[in-house]
Enzyme design. Sequence first.
Site, mmCIF file in Angstrom:
data_model
loop_
_atom_site.group_PDB
_atom_site.id
_atom_site.type_symbol
_atom_site.label_atom_id
_atom_site.label_comp_id
_atom_site.label_asym_id
_atom_site.label_seq_id
_atom_site.Cartn_x
_atom_site.Cartn_y
_atom_site.Cartn_z
ATOM 1 N N GLU A 1 4.128 -9.239 -13.771
ATOM 2 C CA GLU A 1 3.167 -10.257 -14.212
ATOM 3 C C GLU A 1 3.706 -11.060 -15.396
ATOM 4 O O GLU A 1 3.451 -12.269 -15.499
ATOM 5 C CB GLU A 1 1.852 -9.593 -14.585
ATOM 6 C CG GLU A 1 0.733 -10.563 -14.900
ATOM 7 C CD GLU A 1 -0.607 -9.858 -15.000
ATOM 8 O OE1 GLU A 1 -1.306 -9.780 -13.973
ATOM 9 O OE2 GLU A 1 -0.939 -9.360 -16.100
ATOM 10 N N ALA B 1 0.867 -1.187 0.000
ATOM 11 C CA ALA B 1 0.000 0.000 0.000
ATOM 12 C C ALA B 1 0.897 1.229 0.000
ATOM 13 O O ALA B 1 1.289 1.738 1.060
ATOM 14 C CB ALA B 1 -0.911 -0.018 1.216
ATOM 15 N N TYR C 1 -2.475 4.705 -2.883
ATOM 16 C CA TYR C 1 -3.149 3.412 -2.766
ATOM 17 C C TYR C 1 -3.507 3.117 -1.311
ATOM 18 O O TYR C 1 -4.484 2.416 -1.043
ATOM 19 C CB TYR C 1 -2.259 2.296 -3.312
ATOM 20 C CG TYR C 1 -2.288 2.169 -4.818
ATOM 21 C CD1 TYR C 1 -3.101 1.221 -5.435
ATOM 22 C CD2 TYR C 1 -1.513 2.986 -5.632
ATOM 23 C CE1 TYR C 1 -3.133 1.090 -6.821
ATOM 24 C CE2 TYR C 1 -1.546 2.866 -7.009
ATOM 25 C CZ TYR C 1 -2.356 1.921 -7.602
ATOM 26 O OH TYR C 1 -2.392 1.805 -8.973
ATOM 27 N N VAL D 1 -3.530 -4.492 -3.503
ATOM 28 C CA VAL D 1 -4.380 -3.829 -2.519
ATOM 29 C C VAL D 1 -5.678 -3.287 -3.114
ATOM 30 O O VAL D 1 -6.667 -3.104 -2.381
ATOM 31 C CB VAL D 1 -3.600 -2.691 -1.820
ATOM 32 C CG1 VAL D 1 -3.375 -1.503 -2.772
ATOM 33 C CG2 VAL D 1 -4.299 -2.241 -0.552
#
Length: 339
Positions: A290, A108, A112, A199
């Site tokens: 990713e 976080a 965010y 998050v």
Amino acid sequence: MALKERLRARKRTFWWLILLAVSFSGLLLYGLPVRYLETFIPMGTCPLARMPLLRDNFTGLLHLWARPEVLTCTSWGAPIIWDGTFDPDVAQQEAIQQNLTIGLTVFAVGRYLEKYLARFLETAEQYFMVGQRVVYYVFTERPAAVPRLPLGPGRQLRVERVLRERRWQDVSMERMGTLHAALGGRLGREAHFVFCLDVDQYFSGAFGPETLADSVAQLHAWHYHWPRRLLPYESDPRSAAALAPGEGDFYYHAALFGGSVAALRRLTAHCMRGQRQDRALGLEARWHDESHLNKFFWLHKPAKVLSPEFCWCPELGQRAEIRRPRLLWAPKEYTLVRD
């Protein structure tokens, strides 16, 4: 087996061509987007010979035949977990007997934190591994701003300070190094299994021990119907994350992955190495960490795959196969949180 996989791939490609033609016609006539039509592409089915044989360390015998409309196993014999294929009570009791502690990590950073963290933790307390020992690890550059919520018995919150990166892409990519270090430290000593989540999402249903395995990958909600040749893997052959044509099994979402401490140490080490190799060449993979995660799971198959029910995007609307979403994407307000 290879012949069957090629035939399945050709069948899916055929359906995609039909879909594109219908979508183009629908778009011209009625304004229908392709997303409403891709559900007609068959996902494939688990071979009947494998259905009675797949067992799980936590849920026992899996009821793969309970969901004939979706793919419930992989070509390498791992289960794909859908609602109705497991007994949550069996999984709960097995986890309690094993006396497990389960870690949940989340980053976080920047805006965010204010925008998403409180809801993430509140809903995790409602739905994540209820009845189990849980340790939350929040990584942030502002530990004092982390909300202190009341936690249930056997549940702890730890806050770890991290540096604020200049770009949001760097936050995404640097987390693999941070996780690797944490898994080699206190987190690795405290937890038996760990889940690593983004998050900007929140829990909406029971997320229990049925998800546990040595290595766990999450099917991406936006890509689980797509044929392999259209999946957004890294294609630059210079990148350590690159997959060649014909490589890859599914497209996995980096917003949720997990496993044992040892398995996650291997995953994070792989992604760190790949990112460093790319950086040395002045490269950045298409979808950052990713892309490297998908390369890792191509080389090292996950022991368990979670269906899109476990990380669903509400923008995709309601779908018949998504019976009970467990985790939902929060609205992506990038102009607000990415500075």
